[in-house]
Write a protein that holds these residues in place. Structure first.
Motif, PDB file in Angstrom:
ATOM      1  N   PHE A 234       0.814  -1.214   0.000  1.00 40.45           N
ATOM      2  CA  PHE A 234       0.000   0.000   0.000  1.00 40.45           C
ATOM      3  C   PHE A 234       0.850   1.268   0.000  1.00 40.45           C
ATOM      4  O   PHE A 234       0.583   2.213  -0.749  1.00 40.45           O
ATOM      5  N   TYR A 235       1.885   1.304   0.832  1.00 42.94           N
ATOM      6  CA  TYR A 235       2.648   2.541   1.016  1.00 42.94           C
ATOM      7  C   TYR A 235       3.352   3.026  -0.247  1.00 42.94           C
ATOM      8  O   TYR A 235       3.289   4.222  -0.569  1.00 42.94           O
ATOM      9  N   PRO A 236       4.055   2.163  -1.005  1.00 38.83           N
ATOM     10  CA  PRO A 236       4.757   2.670  -2.188  1.00 38.83           C
ATOM     11  C   PRO A 236       3.834   3.315  -3.225  1.00 38.83           C
ATOM     12  O   PRO A 236       4.260   4.168  -3.999  1.00 38.83           O
ATOM     13  N   ILE A 237       2.561   2.907  -3.213  1.00 40.38           N
ATOM     14  CA  ILE A 237       1.609   3.470  -4.175  1.00 40.38           C
ATOM     15  C   ILE A 237       1.078   4.813  -3.686  1.00 40.38           C
ATOM     16  O   ILE A 237       0.904   5.748  -4.464  1.00 40.38           O
ATOM     17  N   THR A 238       0.813   4.909  -2.386  1.00 40.19           N
ATOM     18  CA  THR A 238       0.157   6.101  -1.840  1.00 40.19           C
ATOM     19  C   THR A 238       1.122   7.110  -1.239  1.00 40.19           C
ATOM     20  O   THR A 238       0.815   8.298  -1.164  1.00 40.19           O
ATOM     21  N   LEU A 239       2.267   6.641  -0.755  1.00 40.52           N
ATOM     22  CA  LEU A 239       3.223   7.468  -0.001  1.00 40.52           C
ATOM     23  C   LEU A 239       2.563   8.127   1.211  1.00 40.52           C
ATOM     24  O   LEU A 239       3.011   9.167   1.696  1.00 40.52           O
ATOM     25  N   ASP A 240       1.493   7.496   1.681  1.00 40.28           N
ATOM     26  CA  ASP A 240       0.817   7.946   2.902  1.00 40.28           C
ATOM     27  C   ASP A 240       1.559   7.334   4.085  1.00 40.28           C
ATOM     28  O   ASP A 240       1.612   6.116   4.227  1.00 40.28           O
ATOM     29  N   LYS A 241       2.122   8.183   4.946  1.00 34.92           N
ATOM     30  CA  LYS A 241       2.934   7.646   6.041  1.00 34.92           C
ATOM     31  C   LYS A 241       2.121   6.768   6.981  1.00 34.92           C
ATOM     32  O   LYS A 241       2.671   5.896   7.646  1.00 34.92           O
ATOM     33  N   ARG A 242       0.808   6.967   7.030  1.00 31.78           N
ATOM     34  CA  ARG A 242      -0.023   6.107   7.874  1.00 31.78           C
ATOM     35  C   ARG A 242      -0.106   4.695   7.311  1.00 31.78           C
ATOM     36  O   ARG A 242      -0.446   3.755   8.034  1.00 31.78           O
ATOM     37  N   ALA A 243       0.171   4.530   6.013  1.00 30.68           N
ATOM     38  CA  ALA A 243       0.147   3.198   5.405  1.00 30.68           C
ATOM     39  C   ALA A 243       1.473   2.471   5.587  1.00 30.68           C
ATOM     40  O   ALA A 243       1.540   1.259   5.392  1.00 30.68           O
ATOM     41  N   ALA A 244       2.532   3.202   5.953  1.00 29.27           N
ATOM     42  CA  ALA A 244       3.838   2.569   6.152  1.00 29.27           C
ATOM     43  C   ALA A 244       3.793   1.645   7.359  1.00 29.27           C
ATOM     44  O   ALA A 244       3.133   1.933   8.361  1.00 29.27           O
ATOM     45  N   VAL A 245       4.506   0.533   7.278  1.00 24.15           N
ATOM     46  CA  VAL A 245       4.478  -0.457   8.356  1.00 24.15           C
ATOM     47  C   VAL A 245       5.127   0.113   9.613  1.00 24.15           C
ATOM     48  O   VAL A 245       6.273   0.565   9.577  1.00 24.15           O
ATOM     49  N   PRO A 246       4.426   0.098  10.752  1.00 23.30           N
ATOM     50  CA  PRO A 246       5.019   0.608  12.002  1.00 23.30           C
ATOM     51  C   PRO A 246       6.186  -0.265  12.466  1.00 23.30           C
ATOM     52  O   PRO A 246       6.136  -1.502  12.311  1.00 23.30           O
ATOM     53  N   PRO A 247       7.227   0.332  13.022  1.00 21.38           N
ATOM     54  CA  PRO A 247       8.373  -0.453  13.505  1.00 21.38           C
ATOM     55  C   PRO A 247       7.977  -1.559  14.482  1.00 21.38           C
ATOM     56  O   PRO A 247       8.532  -2.657  14.424  1.00 21.38           O
ATOM     57  N   LEU A 248       7.021  -1.297  15.375  1.00 22.98           N
ATOM     58  CA  LEU A 248       6.603  -2.322  16.329  1.00 22.98           C
ATOM     59  C   LEU A 248       6.060  -3.548  15.607  1.00 22.98           C
ATOM     60  O   LEU A 248       6.310  -4.690  16.025  1.00 22.98           O
ATOM     61  N   CYS A 249       5.327  -3.334  14.524  1.00 25.92           N
ATOM     62  CA  CYS A 249       4.763  -4.452  13.769  1.00 25.92           C
ATOM     63  C   CYS A 249       5.892  -5.308  13.187  1.00 25.92           C
ATOM     64  O   CYS A 249       5.851  -6.542  13.267  1.00 25.92           O
ATOM     65  N   ARG A 250       6.907  -4.679  12.638  1.00 25.22           N
ATOM     66  CA  ARG A 250       8.040  -5.430  12.083  1.00 25.22           C
ATOM     67  C   ARG A 250       8.789  -6.184  13.186  1.00 25.22           C
ATOM     68  O   ARG A 250       9.211  -7.329  12.989  1.00 25.22           O
ATOM     69  N   ARG A 251       8.959  -5.547  14.342  1.00 25.03           N
ATOM     70  CA  ARG A 251       9.684  -6.204  15.436  1.00 25.03           C
ATOM     71  C   ARG A 251       8.925  -7.430  15.928  1.00 25.03           C
ATOM     72  O   ARG A 251       9.531  -8.472  16.228  1.00 25.03           O
ATOM     73  N   MET A 252       7.607  -7.311  16.028  1.00 23.16           N
ATOM     74  CA  MET A 252       6.818  -8.445  16.500  1.00 23.16           C
ATOM     75  C   MET A 252       6.866  -9.600  15.508  1.00 23.16           C
ATOM     76  O   MET A 252       6.941 -10.764  15.898  1.00 23.16           O
ATOM     77  N   VAL A 253       6.811  -9.295  14.224  1.00 19.25           N
ATOM     78  CA  VAL A 253       6.910 -10.346  13.213  1.00 19.25           C
ATOM     79  C   VAL A 253       8.279 -11.006  13.280  1.00 19.25           C
ATOM     80  O   VAL A 253       8.403 -12.240  13.220  1.00 19.25           O
ATOM     81  N   ALA A 254       9.332 -10.185  13.449  1.00 18.89           N
ATOM     82  CA  ALA A 254      10.689 -10.737  13.557  1.00 18.89           C
ATOM     83  C   ALA A 254      10.815 -11.643  14.779  1.00 18.89           C
ATOM     84  O   ALA A 254      11.579 -12.622  14.766  1.00 18.89           O
ATOM     85  N   ALA A 255      10.065 -11.336  15.828  1.00 15.63           N
ATOM     86  CA  ALA A 255      10.104 -12.137  17.055  1.00 15.63           C
ATOM     87  C   ALA A 255       9.172 -13.349  16.986  1.00 15.63           C
ATOM     88  O   ALA A 255       9.076 -14.118  17.957  1.00 15.63           O
ATOM     89  N   GLY A 256       8.477 -13.510  15.869  1.00 11.59           N
ATOM     90  CA  GLY A 256       7.575 -14.650  15.718  1.00 11.59           C
ATOM     91  C   GLY A 256       6.226 -14.456  16.366  1.00 11.59           C
ATOM     92  O   GLY A 256       5.440 -15.407  16.469  1.00 11.59           O
ATOM     93  N   LYS A 257       5.911 -13.242  16.799  1.00 10.01           N
ATOM     94  CA  LYS A 257       4.615 -12.962  17.427  1.00 10.01           C
ATOM     95  C   LYS A 257       3.672 -12.420  16.360  1.00 10.01           C
ATOM     96  O   LYS A 257       3.487 -11.220  16.210  1.00 10.01           O
ATOM     97  N   LEU A 258       3.037 -13.341  15.639  1.00  7.04           N
ATOM     98  CA  LEU A 258       2.236 -12.997  14.470  1.00  7.04           C
ATOM     99  C   LEU A 258       0.759 -12.807  14.781  1.00  7.04           C
ATOM    100  O   LEU A 258       0.017 -12.306  13.946  1.00  7.04           O
ATOM    101  N   GLY A 259       0.334 -13.226  15.969  1.00  9.00           N
ATOM    102  CA  GLY A 259      -1.086 -13.205  16.287  1.00  9.00           C
ATOM    103  C   GLY A 259      -1.587 -14.611  16.559  1.00  9.00           C
ATOM    104  O   GLY A 259      -0.844 -15.467  17.044  1.00  9.00           O
ATOM    105  N   ASN A 260      -2.834 -14.870  16.204  1.00  9.86           N
ATOM    106  CA  ASN A 260      -3.451 -16.164  16.509  1.00  9.86           C
ATOM    107  C   ASN A 260      -2.688 -17.334  15.911  1.00  9.86           C
ATOM    108  O   ASN A 260      -2.594 -18.409  16.512  1.00  9.86           O
ATOM    109  N   LYS A 261      -2.136 -17.164  14.709  1.00 11.70           N
ATOM    110  CA  LYS A 261      -1.479 -18.277  14.019  1.00 11.70           C
ATOM    111  C   LYS A 261      -0.209 -18.735  14.730  1.00 11.70           C
ATOM    112  O   LYS A 261       0.203 -19.880  14.563  1.00 11.70           O
ATOM    113  N   SER A 262       0.402 -17.851  15.546  1.00 12.98           N
ATOM    114  CA  SER A 262       1.608 -18.239  16.289  1.00 12.98           C
ATOM    115  C   SER A 262       1.336 -18.399  17.773  1.00 12.98           C
ATOM    116  O   SER A 262       2.209 -18.849  18.524  1.00 12.98           O
ATOM    117  N   GLY A 263       0.144 -18.001  18.212  1.00 15.86           N
ATOM    118  CA  GLY A 263      -0.201 -18.119  19.634  1.00 15.86           C
ATOM    119  C   GLY A 263       0.127 -16.893  20.457  1.00 15.86           C
ATOM    120  O   GLY A 263      -0.255 -16.803  21.619  1.00 15.86           O
TER     121      GLY A 263
END
Length: 484
Positions: A234-263
């Motif tokens: 979404f972000y590269p098309i819109t350049l809307d900073k609200r569409a850019a992935v938040p750092p916390l979201c990337r950190r959680m994914v890197a830590a394997g905390k994906l949500g229901n699918k990872s527990g």
């Protein structure tokens, strides 16, 4: 998503070929379909004969050439433009000339996807909502070269399957994700900024706005890795900073905390137990109260807690807690601030209210960095014992609800100006696709566009964030209010 779309097609009476490169994926899809129809029979929604006949219309294949005679092909690949274009390019050499290609993309351009198809006029956007076999709404969009015949044929197909189509322009995110992806990112950024807990965000949004599902519950359901992919598309098309992935979201994914699918995800499961008794309180009215326009129980004389309605804070260190009602301002306006060292027995509060609608059942308590635990517990108890839903947040502009919804309302009003969709279709999409009790246009209009201007302008003035700059329609409403 592909499995759900296949169920919709077969249930609509169409012979349905289910293609995947993986036999295992097809087996899982078949098992899911059998389970879904089994439950439908149990609940009396269809007969066993109908369920058997529908399953018989679903054929699995891992050979792309088997799709040669299909009249309509709907792809539900993950959000990767090159992969989608490559698939349609291959299918163009396999399928008959009349075959329509549809994309279930939620963020990418139909025109760009069609660019690799060799049949731009026969490519259409059909974005189903998750889960497709349950949710009726489909966002329909034309690429620049999509023919009227193609669009109308695809539209008729959705209606024949007893789905409900809405038309939207070929713009990033269409309606649903154009509003949802930035909103969900705002939620993650609010958590990262220390505004409040994920649990309190969900309580606030469900209680204040009447949503069936809190945004953190939804993010854990769809997966934080999916939110990353949506933002990256979404972000590269819109350049809307609200569409850019938040750092916390990337950190959680890197830590394997994906949500229901990872527990593990945003929600921790930790919530405060509701108070069963409250301290005595005394009410002092300074000005008109938005939270309690009809007033509230005056309490007792010289109570251990003082509640100031309509502002009018007066420091009193003899009390366990001094509560001051807030409007658009921060608590620090009343108490003063000390570079992160501020805090005492003062607690801000506001009962969420959409314009002049009746106040909701939500009380947002505002703490400062060193607010005493005793003051916060007393404030919470006063309102919880009275039957309110109570959340606690830091002294940041907009508190929880207004901080999160005002940019979304600005987006919806801007989309209306840009002709993305009609007001009715935008609201229908949010109500049917997300389970909202009312759509953003209806809600912000009912709450008053001039009031939206005041709230948005106050938050923007405090934060400098352009997302809160009032939309044109709110600006016009404010000018008309001043001229009246």
């Amino acid at each position: 998503m592909g499995a759900g779309i296949a169920i919709v097609a077969a249930r609509g009476g169409y012979e349905t070929l289910c293609f995947d490169m993986s036999d295992e994926a097809l087996k899982r899809q078949r098992g899911s379909a059998e389970k879904f129809f089994g439950k439908s029979v149990e609940k009396g929604r269809m007969s066993q004969d109908d369920a058997d006949a529908t399953l018989a219309r679903m054929t699995d294949t891992t050979d792309l050439n088997d799709l040669a005679e299909c009249d309509l092909i709907i792809e539900a690949i993950f959000e990767d433009l090159d992969v989608k274009k490559e698939l349609f390019g291959k299918l163009n050499g396999i399928c008959k000339d009349e075959t329509i290609f549809a994309s279930n993309t939620s963020t990418l351009s139909i025109t760009e996807i069609a660019g690799g198809s060799g049949r731009d006029d026969r490519v259409v956007g059909m974005h189903f909502c998750l889960p497709a076999q349950v949710m009726k709404l489909i966002e329909m969009s034309r690429g620049i070269n999509t023919s009227d015949e193609t669009f109308q044929t695809a539209w008729a197909w959705t209606e024949a399957c007893k789905q409900i189509p809405v038309e939207t322009q070929d713009k990033p995110g269409f309606i649903l994700n154009a509003l949802l992806v930035p909103f969900n990112n705002d939620v993650i950024r609010a958590i990262e900024a220390g505004l409040c807990t994920p649990e309190d965000i969900d309580i606030a949004i469900k209680s204040g706005l009447g949503y069936k599902m809190g945004p953190c519950t939804l993010l854990d359901l769809i997966g934080l890795d999916t939110q990353v992919r949506l933002g990256e598309a979404f972000y590269p098309i819109t350049l809307d900073k609200r569409a850019a992935v938040p750092p916390l979201c990337r950190r959680m994914v890197a830590a394997g905390k994906l949500g229901n699918k990872s527990g593990q995800g945003l929600l921790t499961g930790l919530t405060s137990e509701k108070a069963s008794e409250a301290p005595g309180f005394t009410v002092v009215s300074a000005n008109e109260s938005r939270s309690f326009p009809e007033g509230m129980d005056r309490g007792v004389a010289n109570g251990d807690v003082t509640i100031h309605l309509g502002g009018g804070y007066v420091e009193d260190t003899s009390k366990t807690a001094v509560l001051v009602e807030l409007d658009t301002e921060c608590l620090g306006v009343h108490t003063g601030e000390d570079m992160g060292r501020e805090g005492s027995n003062a607690v801000g509060f506001a009962r969420y209210r959409n314009g002049n609608d009746a106040p909701s059942n939500l009380i947002e308590l505002v703490r400062q960095p060193n607010t005493t635990p005793e003051a916060l517990a007393a404030a919470r108890a006063v309102f919880e014992v009275a039957g309110f839903d109570v959340v606690v947040c830091a002294d940041q502009p907009g508190r929880i609800v207004d901080r999160l919804v005002r940019p979304k309302y600005n987006d919806a009003l801007r989309f209306l100006d840009e002709g993305l969709a009609t007001a009715e279709d935008m609201d229908k999409t949010c109500c049917m696709g997300l389970g909202y009790p009312d759509g953003p246009i209806e809600r912000v209009t009912r709450g008053g566009l001039a009031r939206h201007y005041d709230m948005s302008a106050a938050i923007q003035a405090a934060t400098g964030d352009i997302a809160y700059h009032p939309a044109r329609r709110a600006y016009v409403a404010k000018q008309r209010e001043g001229a009246a």
